[in-house]
Design a protein around this motif. Structure first.
Motif, PDB file in Angstrom:
ATOM      1  N   PRO A  14      49.191  -1.828  21.477  1.00 54.16           N
ATOM      2  CA  PRO A  14      50.149  -1.483  21.705  1.00 54.16           C
ATOM      3  C   PRO A  14      51.386  -2.303  20.860  1.00 54.16           C
ATOM      4  CG  PRO A  14      49.542  -1.434  23.648  1.00 54.16           C
ATOM      5  CD  PRO A  14      48.082  -2.561  23.122  1.00 54.16           C
ATOM      6  N   LEU A  15      51.295  -3.528  20.547  1.00 56.09           N
ATOM      7  CA  LEU A  15      51.966  -4.620  20.114  1.00 56.09           C
ATOM      8  C   LEU A  15      52.285  -4.248  18.565  1.00 56.09           C
ATOM      9  CD1 LEU A  15      54.238  -6.591  20.022  1.00 56.09           C
ATOM     10  CD2 LEU A  15      52.639  -8.224  20.020  1.00 56.09           C
ATOM     11  N   LEU A  16      50.606  -4.468  18.334  1.00 50.96           N
ATOM     12  CA  LEU A  16      49.850  -4.285  17.178  1.00 50.96           C
ATOM     13  C   LEU A  16      50.304  -2.791  16.746  1.00 50.96           C
ATOM     14  CD1 LEU A  16      46.239  -5.863  16.337  1.00 50.96           C
ATOM     15  CD2 LEU A  16      48.681  -6.508  15.580  1.00 50.96           C
ATOM     16  N   ALA A  17      49.917  -1.816  17.287  1.00 51.58           N
ATOM     17  CA  ALA A  17      51.000  -0.847  16.257  1.00 51.58           C
ATOM     18  C   ALA A  17      52.094  -0.905  16.279  1.00 51.58           C
ATOM     19  CB  ALA A  17      50.136   0.463  17.888  1.00 51.58           C
ATOM     20  N   ARG A  18      52.645  -0.906  17.351  1.00 54.33           N
ATOM     21  CA  ARG A  18      54.362  -0.077  16.672  1.00 54.33           C
ATOM     22  C   ARG A  18      55.124  -1.370  16.118  1.00 54.33           C
ATOM     23  NH1 ARG A  18      56.117  -3.190  21.127  1.00 54.33           N
ATOM     24  NH2 ARG A  18      57.278  -4.875  20.611  1.00 54.33           N
ATOM     25  N   LEU A  19      54.182  -2.287  15.579  1.00 54.46           N
ATOM     26  CA  LEU A  19      54.867  -4.054  14.546  1.00 54.46           C
ATOM     27  C   LEU A  19      53.938  -3.054  13.285  1.00 54.46           C
ATOM     28  CD1 LEU A  19      54.225  -7.319  16.522  1.00 54.46           C
ATOM     29  CD2 LEU A  19      56.242  -6.329  14.815  1.00 54.46           C
ATOM     30  N   ARG A  20      52.559  -2.635  13.247  1.00 56.53           N
ATOM     31  CA  ARG A  20      52.296  -1.412  11.880  1.00 56.53           C
ATOM     32  C   ARG A  20      53.520  -0.679  11.793  1.00 56.53           C
ATOM     33  NH1 ARG A  20      49.703   2.974  11.631  1.00 56.53           N
ATOM     34  NH2 ARG A  20      48.876   2.692  13.466  1.00 56.53           N
ATOM     35  N   ALA A  22      56.584   0.041  12.633  1.00 60.88           N
ATOM     36  CA  ALA A  22      57.911  -0.084  12.374  1.00 60.88           C
ATOM     37  C   ALA A  22      58.326  -0.515  10.783  1.00 60.88           C
ATOM     38  CB  ALA A  22      58.437  -1.444  13.336  1.00 60.88           C
ATOM     39  N   ARG A  23      57.210  -1.216  10.497  1.00 61.15           N
ATOM     40  CA  ARG A  23      57.338  -1.000   8.787  1.00 61.15           C
ATOM     41  C   ARG A  23      56.797  -0.402   8.012  1.00 61.15           C
ATOM     42  NH1 ARG A  23      57.463  -5.919  12.269  1.00 61.15           N
ATOM     43  NH2 ARG A  23      57.747  -7.484  12.045  1.00 61.15           N
ATOM     44  N   GLY A  24      56.467   0.993   8.759  1.00 60.73           N
ATOM     45  CA  GLY A  24      55.610   2.040   7.794  1.00 60.73           C
ATOM     46  C   GLY A  24      54.491   1.848   7.357  1.00 60.73           C
ATOM     47  N   ARG A  25      53.677   0.930   8.374  1.00 62.83           N
ATOM     48  CA  ARG A  25      52.622   1.079   6.896  1.00 62.83           C
ATOM     49  C   ARG A  25      51.047   1.644   8.363  1.00 62.83           C
ATOM     50  NH1 ARG A  25      53.360  -5.242   7.033  1.00 62.83           N
ATOM     51  NH2 ARG A  25      54.325  -5.160   5.081  1.00 62.83           N
ATOM     52  N   SER A  26      50.527   2.350   6.383  1.00 52.91           N
ATOM     53  CA  SER A  26      48.784   3.029   8.360  1.00 52.91           C
ATOM     54  C   SER A  26      47.984   2.024   8.164  1.00 52.91           C
ATOM     55  CB  SER A  26      48.383   4.061   6.795  1.00 52.91           C
ATOM     56  OG  SER A  26      47.633   3.015   5.818  1.00 52.91           O
ATOM     57  N   GLN A  27      47.218   2.470   9.138  1.00 54.65           N
ATOM     58  CA  GLN A  27      45.901   1.153   9.263  1.00 54.65           C
ATOM     59  C   GLN A  27      45.383   0.537   8.242  1.00 54.65           C
ATOM     60  OE1 GLN A  27      43.580   3.432  12.451  1.00 54.65           O
ATOM     61  NE2 GLN A  27      45.072   2.326  14.210  1.00 54.65           N
ATOM     62  N   LEU A  63      44.252 -12.720  13.802  1.00 50.88           N
ATOM     63  CA  LEU A  63      45.422 -13.496  14.097  1.00 50.88           C
ATOM     64  C   LEU A  63      46.368 -14.625  13.384  1.00 50.88           C
ATOM     65  CD1 LEU A  63      44.825 -14.212  18.192  1.00 50.88           C
ATOM     66  CD2 LEU A  63      45.765 -11.941  17.253  1.00 50.88           C
ATOM     67  N   GLY A  64      45.998 -14.953  12.950  1.00 53.01           N
ATOM     68  CA  GLY A  64      47.026 -15.919  12.192  1.00 53.01           C
ATOM     69  C   GLY A  64      47.375 -15.120  10.565  1.00 53.01           C
ATOM     70  N   TRP A  65      46.385 -14.081   9.970  1.00 51.62           N
ATOM     71  CA  TRP A  65      46.794 -13.683   9.124  1.00 51.62           C
ATOM     72  C   TRP A  65      47.342 -12.322   9.162  1.00 51.62           C
ATOM     73  CZ3 TRP A  65      46.971 -15.571   4.474  1.00 51.62           C
ATOM     74  CH2 TRP A  65      45.969 -16.644   4.472  1.00 51.62           C
ATOM     75  N   LEU A  66      47.796 -11.972  10.768  1.00 50.69           N
ATOM     76  CA  LEU A  66      48.001 -10.471  11.173  1.00 50.69           C
ATOM     77  C   LEU A  66      50.065 -10.989  11.308  1.00 50.69           C
ATOM     78  CD1 LEU A  66      45.739  -8.826  13.662  1.00 50.69           C
ATOM     79  CD2 LEU A  66      46.566  -7.852  12.008  1.00 50.69           C
ATOM     80  N   ALA A  67      49.341 -12.557  11.886  1.00 54.71           N
ATOM     81  CA  ALA A  67      51.003 -12.876  12.102  1.00 54.71           C
ATOM     82  C   ALA A  67      51.870 -12.896  10.136  1.00 54.71           C
ATOM     83  CB  ALA A  67      51.149 -14.251  12.080  1.00 54.71           C
ATOM     84  N   VAL A  68      50.741 -13.335   9.613  1.00 57.14           N
ATOM     85  CA  VAL A  68      51.631 -14.005   8.257  1.00 57.14           C
ATOM     86  C   VAL A  68      51.708 -11.513   7.391  1.00 57.14           C
ATOM     87  CG1 VAL A  68      50.920 -13.932   5.708  1.00 57.14           C
ATOM     88  CG2 VAL A  68      50.596 -15.805   7.536  1.00 57.14           C
ATOM     89  N   VAL A  69      50.863 -11.374   7.385  1.00 58.63           N
ATOM     90  CA  VAL A  69      51.330  -9.520   7.231  1.00 58.63           C
ATOM     91  C   VAL A  69      52.485  -9.110   7.389  1.00 58.63           C
ATOM     92  CG1 VAL A  69      50.641  -7.414   6.582  1.00 58.63           C
ATOM     93  CG2 VAL A  69      48.731  -9.883   6.502  1.00 58.63           C
ATOM     94  N   LEU A  70      52.147  -9.612   9.652  1.00 56.39           N
ATOM     95  CA  LEU A  70      53.441  -8.489   9.833  1.00 56.39           C
ATOM     96  C   LEU A  70      54.451  -9.508   9.898  1.00 56.39           C
ATOM     97  CD1 LEU A  70      50.718  -7.220  12.228  1.00 56.39           C
ATOM     98  CD2 LEU A  70      52.393  -5.688  10.328  1.00 56.39           C
ATOM     99  N   ALA A  71      54.322 -10.751   9.274  1.00 53.31           N
ATOM    100  CA  ALA A  71      55.835 -11.533   9.279  1.00 53.31           C
ATOM    101  C   ALA A  71      56.172 -11.953  11.044  1.00 53.31           C
ATOM    102  CB  ALA A  71      57.528 -11.125   9.072  1.00 53.31           C
ATOM    103  N   VAL A  72      55.175 -11.804  11.851  1.00 52.76           N
ATOM    104  CA  VAL A  72      55.939 -12.718  13.191  1.00 52.76           C
ATOM    105  C   VAL A  72      54.935 -13.801  13.508  1.00 52.76           C
ATOM    106  CG1 VAL A  72      55.736  -9.981  13.871  1.00 52.76           C
ATOM    107  CG2 VAL A  72      53.511 -11.290  13.578  1.00 52.76           C
TER     108      VAL A  72
END
Length: 170
Positions: A14-20, A22-27, A63-72
């Motif tokens: 749910p956290l990934l879905a919410r962050l994605r 919120a940034r207006g990105r599709s899967q 997880l590291g790349w998700l943090a970079v791309v989602l800026a968290v």
């Protein structure tokens, strides 16, 4: 007066879905950005969907790349991933103590075929060391029988289909 209970932290999906969202990105777009950032071209939107639906939990690399791309912060994602991983409970049995039915095997063992008979006085060719097969014997036969070469048996006897048609004589 009682203290208000702190909100339960999100699991990773749910956290990934919410962050994605919120940034207006599709899967699909998130997957493409992860591929571009990491240099790994094989991540698809299906994998992002599996992460969001809690079917899988990404490892440390993603997880590291998700943090970079989602800026968290990566710590936020790592903590959520830790809450998302299944825990093994040794105290609670997951099966019944007494089975209600007997399990039947789904596959039957196939009987082994007996080895083909050998001509009197012959033995199997020796195997080479290291598990590789030995070169074929000079006679042109193998343990499975005569070897075919170009449609003919190796000992020179033509097959019936290879025989020349009879010629008419007058």
């Amino acid at each position: 007066m009682t203290q208000p209970t702190p909100p339960v932290p999100d699991r990773l999906g749910p956290l990934l879905a919410r962050l994605r969202q919120a940034r207006g990105r599709s899967q699909q777009r998130l997957a493409a950005e992860l591929c571009a950032a990491s240099g790994v071209p094989t991540l698809s939107r299906h994998e992002v969907s599996r992460w969001e639906r809690q079917r899988r939990v990404p490892g440390g690399f993603w997880l590291g790349w998700l943090a970079v791309v989602l800026a968290v912060p990566v710590e936020l994602l790592a903590e959520a991933a830790g809450r998302s991983r299944p825990t093994h409970r040794a105290t609670t049995p997951t099966h019944r103590a007494t089975p209600t039915h007997q399990a039947t095997p789904t596959r039957r063992a196939t009987p082994t075929r007996p080895a083909p008979p050998r001509a009197a006085g012959t033995t199997a060719p020796p195997r080479a060391a290291g598990g590789t097969s030995a070169p074929a014997p000079a006679g042109g036969t193998t343990a499975r029988g005569p070897r075919r070469r170009g449609g003919r048996l190796s000992h020179g006897v033509p097959r019936a289909a290879d025989a020349a048609p009879p010629t008419a004589t007058r």
